[in-house]
Design a protein around this motif. Structure first.
Motif, PDB file in Angstrom:
ATOM      1  N   ALA A   1      -4.769   4.740  -0.411  1.00 42.73           N
ATOM      2  CA  ALA A   1      -4.413   4.395   0.963  1.00 42.73           C
ATOM      3  C   ALA A   1      -4.176   5.656   1.788  1.00 42.73           C
ATOM      4  CB  ALA A   1      -3.163   3.524   0.974  1.00 42.73           C
ATOM      5  N   ASP A   2      -4.499   5.567   3.071  1.00 46.92           N
ATOM      6  CA  ASP A   2      -4.176   6.642   4.012  1.00 46.92           C
ATOM      7  C   ASP A   2      -2.732   6.418   4.455  1.00 46.92           C
ATOM      8  OD1 ASP A   2      -3.842   8.388   6.117  1.00 46.92           O
ATOM      9  OD2 ASP A   2      -5.807   7.997   7.008  1.00 46.92           O
ATOM     10  N   LEU A   3      -1.802   7.127   3.845  1.00 44.80           N
ATOM     11  CA  LEU A   3      -0.385   6.857   4.079  1.00 44.80           C
ATOM     12  C   LEU A   3       0.043   7.170   5.511  1.00 44.80           C
ATOM     13  CD1 LEU A   3       1.231   7.989   0.714  1.00 44.80           C
ATOM     14  CD2 LEU A   3       0.589   5.708   1.471  1.00 44.80           C
ATOM     15  N   ALA A   4      -0.596   8.132   6.153  1.00 50.78           N
ATOM     16  CA  ALA A   4      -0.273   8.414   7.553  1.00 50.78           C
ATOM     17  C   ALA A   4      -0.632   7.214   8.424  1.00 50.78           C
ATOM     18  CB  ALA A   4      -1.016   9.658   8.028  1.00 50.78           C
TER      19      ALA A   4
ATOM     20  N   GLU B   1      -1.044   4.096   7.324  1.00 51.49           N
ATOM     21  CA  GLU B   1      -0.223   2.950   6.938  1.00 51.49           C
ATOM     22  C   GLU B   1       1.186   3.061   7.505  1.00 51.49           C
ATOM     23  OE1 GLU B   1      -1.526   0.416   5.650  1.00 51.49           O
ATOM     24  OE2 GLU B   1      -3.466   1.315   5.154  1.00 51.49           O
ATOM     25  N   SER B   2       1.708   4.291   7.604  1.00 47.91           N
ATOM     26  CA  SER B   2       3.042   4.495   8.172  1.00 47.91           C
ATOM     27  C   SER B   2       3.070   4.084   9.643  1.00 47.91           C
ATOM     28  CB  SER B   2       3.446   5.962   8.032  1.00 47.91           C
ATOM     29  OG  SER B   2       4.692   6.206   8.649  1.00 47.91           O
ATOM     30  N   ALA B   3       2.026   4.478  10.383  1.00 53.19           N
ATOM     31  CA  ALA B   3       1.943   4.098  11.802  1.00 53.19           C
ATOM     32  C   ALA B   3       1.809   2.584  11.943  1.00 53.19           C
ATOM     33  CB  ALA B   3       0.758   4.799  12.451  1.00 53.19           C
ATOM     34  N   LYS B   4       1.020   1.990  11.055  1.00 55.85           N
ATOM     35  CA  LYS B   4       0.823   0.544  11.115  1.00 55.85           C
ATOM     36  C   LYS B   4       2.106  -0.196  10.762  1.00 55.85           C
ATOM     37  CE  LYS B   4      -2.517  -2.979   9.713  1.00 55.85           C
ATOM     38  NZ  LYS B   4      -3.721  -3.274   8.907  1.00 55.85           N
ATOM     39  N   LEU B   5       2.883   0.371   9.829  1.00 57.76           N
ATOM     40  CA  LEU B   5       4.148  -0.246   9.436  1.00 57.76           C
ATOM     41  C   LEU B   5       5.093  -0.345  10.623  1.00 57.76           C
ATOM     42  CD1 LEU B   5       6.087  -1.272   7.206  1.00 57.76           C
ATOM     43  CD2 LEU B   5       6.773   1.117   6.862  1.00 57.76           C
ATOM     44  N   GLN B   6       5.214   0.730  11.388  1.00 53.72           N
ATOM     45  CA  GLN B   6       6.098   0.710  12.542  1.00 53.72           C
ATOM     46  C   GLN B   6       5.625  -0.319  13.573  1.00 53.72           C
ATOM     47  OE1 GLN B   6       6.965   4.604  14.152  1.00 53.72           O
ATOM     48  NE2 GLN B   6       6.953   5.561  12.121  1.00 53.72           N
ATOM     49  N   SER B   7       4.316  -0.387  13.768  1.00 50.94           N
ATOM     50  CA  SER B   7       3.755  -1.353  14.716  1.00 50.94           C
ATOM     51  C   SER B   7       4.050  -2.784  14.278  1.00 50.94           C
ATOM     52  CB  SER B   7       2.245  -1.132  14.834  1.00 50.94           C
ATOM     53  OG  SER B   7       1.653  -2.143  15.621  1.00 50.94           O
ATOM     54  N   LEU B   8       3.861  -3.061  12.995  1.00 52.17           N
ATOM     55  CA  LEU B   8       4.083  -4.415  12.496  1.00 52.17           C
ATOM     56  C   LEU B   8       5.560  -4.795  12.506  1.00 52.17           C
ATOM     57  CD1 LEU B   8       1.530  -4.480   9.534  1.00 52.17           C
ATOM     58  CD2 LEU B   8       1.423  -5.823  11.641  1.00 52.17           C
ATOM     59  N   GLN B   9       6.426  -3.814  12.243  1.00 49.40           N
ATOM     60  CA  GLN B   9       7.857  -4.098  12.293  1.00 49.40           C
ATOM     61  C   GLN B   9       8.287  -4.488  13.703  1.00 49.40           C
ATOM     62  OE1 GLN B   9       9.373  -0.437  10.634  1.00 49.40           O
ATOM     63  NE2 GLN B   9       9.712  -1.363   8.612  1.00 49.40           N
ATOM     64  N   THR B  10       7.718  -3.784  14.698  1.00 49.58           N
ATOM     65  CA  THR B  10       8.000  -4.141  16.094  1.00 49.58           C
ATOM     66  C   THR B  10       7.436  -5.522  16.414  1.00 49.58           C
ATOM     67  OG1 THR B  10       7.913  -1.817  16.740  1.00 49.58           O
ATOM     68  CG2 THR B  10       7.662  -3.444  18.488  1.00 49.58           C
ATOM     69  N   LYS B  11       6.227  -5.762  15.935  1.00 46.30           N
ATOM     70  CA  LYS B  11       5.574  -7.060  16.170  1.00 46.30           C
ATOM     71  C   LYS B  11       6.359  -8.181  15.493  1.00 46.30           C
ATOM     72  CE  LYS B  11       0.980  -9.177  15.852  1.00 46.30           C
ATOM     73  NZ  LYS B  11      -0.416  -8.992  15.377  1.00 46.30           N
ATOM     74  N   GLN B  12       6.918  -7.885  14.319  1.00 46.97           N
ATOM     75  CA  GLN B  12       7.715  -8.889  13.609  1.00 46.97           C
ATOM     76  C   GLN B  12       8.966  -9.253  14.408  1.00 46.97           C
ATOM     77  OE1 GLN B  12      10.034  -7.639  10.171  1.00 46.97           O
ATOM     78  NE2 GLN B  12       9.136  -9.307   8.965  1.00 46.97           N
ATOM     79  N   GLN B  13       9.641  -8.240  14.941  1.00 48.09           N
ATOM     80  CA  GLN B  13      10.851  -8.502  15.733  1.00 48.09           C
ATOM     81  C   GLN B  13      10.528  -9.321  16.979  1.00 48.09           C
ATOM     82  OE1 GLN B  13      12.604  -4.690  16.508  1.00 48.09           O
ATOM     83  NE2 GLN B  13      12.912  -4.220  14.322  1.00 48.09           N
TER      84      GLN B  13
ATOM     85  N   ARG C   1       0.833  -1.211   0.000  1.00 44.03           N
ATOM     86  CA  ARG C   1       0.000   0.000   0.000  1.00 44.03           C
ATOM     87  C   ARG C   1       0.864   1.256   0.000  1.00 44.03           C
ATOM     88  NH1 ARG C   1      -4.706  -1.596   4.479  1.00 44.03           N
ATOM     89  NH2 ARG C   1      -5.797  -3.110   3.155  1.00 44.03           N
ATOM     90  N   ILE C   2       1.962   1.215   0.748  1.00 40.90           N
ATOM     91  CA  ILE C   2       2.851   2.377   0.791  1.00 40.90           C
ATOM     92  C   ILE C   2       3.548   2.556  -0.553  1.00 40.90           C
ATOM     93  CG2 ILE C   2       4.970   3.278   1.828  1.00 40.90           C
ATOM     94  CD1 ILE C   2       4.070   2.009   4.468  1.00 40.90           C
ATOM     95  N   ASN C   3       3.962   1.446  -1.180  1.00 44.49           N
ATOM     96  CA  ASN C   3       4.660   1.527  -2.466  1.00 44.49           C
ATOM     97  C   ASN C   3       3.755   2.022  -3.585  1.00 44.49           C
ATOM     98  OD1 ASN C   3       7.083   0.589  -1.423  1.00 44.49           O
ATOM     99  ND2 ASN C   3       6.624  -1.552  -1.829  1.00 44.49           N
ATOM    100  N   THR C   4       2.491   1.568  -3.598  1.00 42.28           N
ATOM    101  CA  THR C   4       1.567   1.921  -4.679  1.00 42.28           C
ATOM    102  C   THR C   4       0.694   3.123  -4.346  1.00 42.28           C
ATOM    103  OG1 THR C   4      -0.161   0.418  -3.853  1.00 42.28           O
ATOM    104  CG2 THR C   4       1.463  -0.494  -5.404  1.00 42.28           C
ATOM    105  N   GLY C   5       0.563   3.414  -3.034  1.00 39.42           N
ATOM    106  CA  GLY C   5      -0.330   4.499  -2.625  1.00 39.42           C
ATOM    107  C   GLY C   5      -1.789   4.095  -2.662  1.00 39.42           C
TER     108      GLY C   5
END
Length: 273
Positions: free
Chosen positions: A235-238, A240-252, A32-36
């Motif tokens: 996509a709402d990039l703001a 999606e950006s917040a969700k990306l950080q959350s998922l990256q933490t969840k992934q770790q 979503r971030i890559n394509t918008g």
């Protein structure tokens, strides 16, 4: 009681399932971030994708409508320019006829006025015959009306042609005078022709205004369709950006949880020492 087994590690399987789910969500967010777009293909949301594609197609087809309307604008503008020239020439012809109606003129002066009158008359024909845009004219009498696209469904915006040639103004290529009396009579003919020309130009001006208004509407319609499609698929990039950080933490954390679960079976070795 939990089964101590080196073949089945339930904790590791659960951790792996959670990590895979996190990775899948992370992939979706990154796309979503890559394509918008939150709906980039039919598999993302088939119903929304179909609606968006239909409306995008309609918005794109309006480009052809705008092109047609702009071509209509140019065609009318050329006719109006020719009309302005025609009315100016008629005004000068009236002036020459009025001057020639003076019975005190000598022959040389009278003949000069006749020559000027005839030259002005012939210039009307030249002006009208050249009033074409893309080979099309609504001023020379070659057509009765022109139809331009008005909407994506193929409906049309019709403009009635207005003949500004000599014939359309109730004059002819031989309209002239040879005596002062004939010149006086010609004044009335030219006055009528001038009134006819101004009425026709007024009508063309009204058509031009209507076409301009519709062109503005089509532009706003296209913008509204584009905005509507954006509301559906962008996509709402703001967010999606917040969700990306959350998922990256969840992934770790998921990777660490899987590592801990995999290490739990090593405690079984202590039973054999």
């Amino acid at each position: 009681m939990a089964l101590n087994s080196i073949n089945t590690n339930s904790g590791a399987m659960i951790a792996l399932q959670n990590l895979n789910a996190t990775n899948a969500e992370l992939g979706t967010v990154q796309q979503r971030i890559n394509t918008g777009k939150k709906v980039g293909s039919a598999k993302d949301n088939g119903a929304i994708w179909a609606i968006a594609k239909t409306q995008s197609s309609t918005a794109s087809s309006l480009n052809a409508v705008k092109d047609s309307l702009q071509r209509g604008q140019s065609t009318i503008d050329v006719a109006l320019a020719a009309g302005d020239t025609v009315t100016d020439l008629l005004g000068k012809m009236k002036e020459k006829a009025l001057a020639a109606s003076d019975t005190s003129l000598n022959s040389a002066s009278f003949n000069a006025l006749v020559s000027d009158f005839n030259s002005l008359r012939d210039q009307i024909t030249k002006a009208v015959s050249n009033a074409k845009f893309n080979g099309v004219s609504i001023a020379d009498g070659s057509t009765q009306k022109l139809a331009f696209l008005a909407n994506a469904d193929g409906s049309q915006f019709t403009v009635a042609a207005k003949t500004l040639s000599l014939a359309g103004l109730k004059l002819s290529s031989t309209s002239s005078f040879s005596t002062a009396a004939a010149a006086k009579s010609m004044i009335d003919q030219v006055s009528v022709a001038l009134g006819t020309a101004t009425n026709k130009l007024a009508s063309l001006g009204t058509s031009s205004t209507g076409l301009d208004t519709h062109l503005t509407f089509v532009g706003k319609l296209q913008d509204s369709l584009d905005a509507g499609v954006g509301n559906l698929v962008d996509a709402d990039l703001a967010k999606e950006s917040a969700k990306l950080q959350s998922l990256q933490t969840k992934q770790q954390l998921g990777i660490q949880a899987l590592s801990i679960a995999n290490q739990s079976t090593s405690s079984i070795l202590s039973l054999f020492r």
